[in-house]
Design a protein around this motif. Structure first.
Motif, PDB file in Angstrom:
ATOM      1  N   ASP A   8       0.721  -1.084   0.098  1.00  0.00           N
ATOM      2  CA  ASP A   8       0.048   0.064   0.048  1.00  0.00           C
ATOM      3  C   ASP A   8       0.732   1.340   0.197  1.00  0.00           C
ATOM      4  N   ILE A  30      -2.389  -1.206  -3.023  1.00  0.00           N
ATOM      5  CA  ILE A  30      -3.768  -0.428  -2.286  1.00  0.00           C
ATOM      6  C   ILE A  30      -3.062   1.109  -2.464  1.00  0.00           C
ATOM      7  N   ARG A  32      -3.562   5.293  -1.969  1.00  0.00           N
ATOM      8  CA  ARG A  32      -4.364   6.251  -0.989  1.00  0.00           C
ATOM      9  C   ARG A  32      -4.571   7.363  -2.114  1.00  0.00           C
ATOM     10  N   TYR A  61      -7.487   3.146  -0.530  1.00  0.00           N
ATOM     11  CA  TYR A  61      -7.571   3.159   0.815  1.00  0.00           C
ATOM     12  C   TYR A  61      -7.854   5.087   0.976  1.00  0.00           C
ATOM     13  N   GLN A 177      -1.629  -6.602   6.818  1.00  0.00           N
ATOM     14  CA  GLN A 177      -0.444  -5.674   6.749  1.00  0.00           C
ATOM     15  C   GLN A 177       0.560  -6.217   7.631  1.00  0.00           C
TER      16      GLN A 177
END
Length: 346
Positions: A8, A30, A32, A61, A177
């Motif tokens: 991420d 993933i 942001r 996210y 995670q």
């Protein structure tokens, strides 16, 4: 099934070579979008483009600073607007990120966020995301699992569990995670590392849609095959011009400013052409009455007269034949012909 690795990322990492990231065995990312309802991550667009170019399955996210459930819903709507151009490629869940800083910020605003808020906010965000056609999920850690998480409420969404450990002291998650200090070729600095079951990628191929008009909340919008839609622009659809607002909804009954002059949109959303203007009761300039360019636009209750006059050769039109016969007549003119016809004039 086999475990796979993902990352991420946000503006706090710099991806220098997405091809190297892909070659390093990273199977998903993933990304942001930003935080709150105004801030967009500085690397959001670059990260989306880089991951898409490498064919990596993408999740999203968004860090929350919402003070209530309505605020969390507004954040979800913000996310939806940001990822709309990439809808075809966002095949993994969109996660709600409620963390310690969320609580700290709220406290400074005089608001205490606890277990009720965590779950209320998560549901408001996720339900809004799912209503827009995406998968939704919630991010949490071991501490939050013990104190805040109510699985009876958020267990229906995708679960992203954070614990920096050699093994996860929890189960039922989709993504774990497991480190914040990973090293991946093509990324400068440390990066968050994640693990998931291979089944997590099921259905991660870009989705396709049937192109056409859609109706949401009583408003019309137009969807393309990749799931995107026109917004804040004119669009020619089936030979007619429509204007869509910033949210992508078709506009009606209003003037739209153009580069050289304004244009009027009728109650059916179509740009009005070939009609005279008048000033209405409120002093506004509006099209005067109806106007029929083609005979196919004439209402059924007028067609008996118009078809009779065409068959008798009394109306020949300006061009075209059949339903494409160009009348170029106002509604008032058509009404006059109907009144004369019913009086026996024809």
């Amino acid at each position: 099934m086999a475990n796979i690795k993902g990352i991420d990322i946000s503006e706090f990492q710099t991806v220098t070579d997405w091809a190297k990231v892909n070659a390093a065995g990273i199977k998903f990312v993933i990304i942001r979008t930003g935080f709150g309802v105004r801030y967009t991550d500085e690397q959001f667009i670059n990260n989306m483009k880089g991951a898409i170019a490498q064919g990596l399955p993408i999740g999203i996210y968004h860090f929350s600073y919402a003070l209530n459930a309505a605020g969390a819903k507004a954040e979800a709507e913000r996310v939806i607007s940001l990822i709309a151009p990439y809808k075809k490629y966002v095949t993994l869940p969109v996660y709600f990120d409620f963390e310690y800083d969320t609580v700290t910020y709220a406290k400074k605003q005089g608001v205490t966020l606890g277990k009720q808020a965590f779950n209320d906010h998560s549901v408001a965000f996720c339900d809004t995301i799912q209503a827009a056609g995406y998968r939704a999920g919630v991010y949490y850690n071991l501490d939050y699992l013990d104190r805040l998480v109510d699985m009876s409420r958020i267990g229906k969404y995708s679960l992203w569990f954070a614990q920096y450990n050699s093994y996860a002291q929890s189960s039922g998650w989709d993504v774990w995670q497991y480190s914040s200090s990973g090293s991946v070729p093509g990324i400068s600095g440390r990066v968050d590392m994640n693990q998931a079951d291979e089944s997590f990628l099921k259905g991660s191929e870009p989705q396709t849609y049937t192109e056409g008009w859609q109706k949401t909340g009583g408003k019309w919008w137009y969807r393309y095959t990749d799931g995107s839609y026109p917004s804040d622009c004119w669009k020619l659809i089936s030979g007619k011009w429509y204007h869509f607002d910033k949210e992508g909804y078709m506009e009606t009954n209003k003037w739209i400013s153009g580069q050289t002059s304004p244009y009027y949109i009728g109650d059916d959303g179509v740009m009005v052409t070939g009609r005279a203007l008048r000033i209405d009761e409120e002093g506004k300039l509006v099209p005067a009455g109806g106007y029929y360019v083609k005979i196919s636009e004439v209402p059924k209750y007028y067609r008996e007269t118009m078809d009779k006059l065409v068959s008798k050769g009394l109306i020949k039109g300006k061009s075209g034949t059949g339903e494409d016969l160009v009348l170029d007549m106002s509604e008032d003119a058509v009404r006059t012909l109907v009144v004369l016809d019913r009086a026996g004039a024809f």
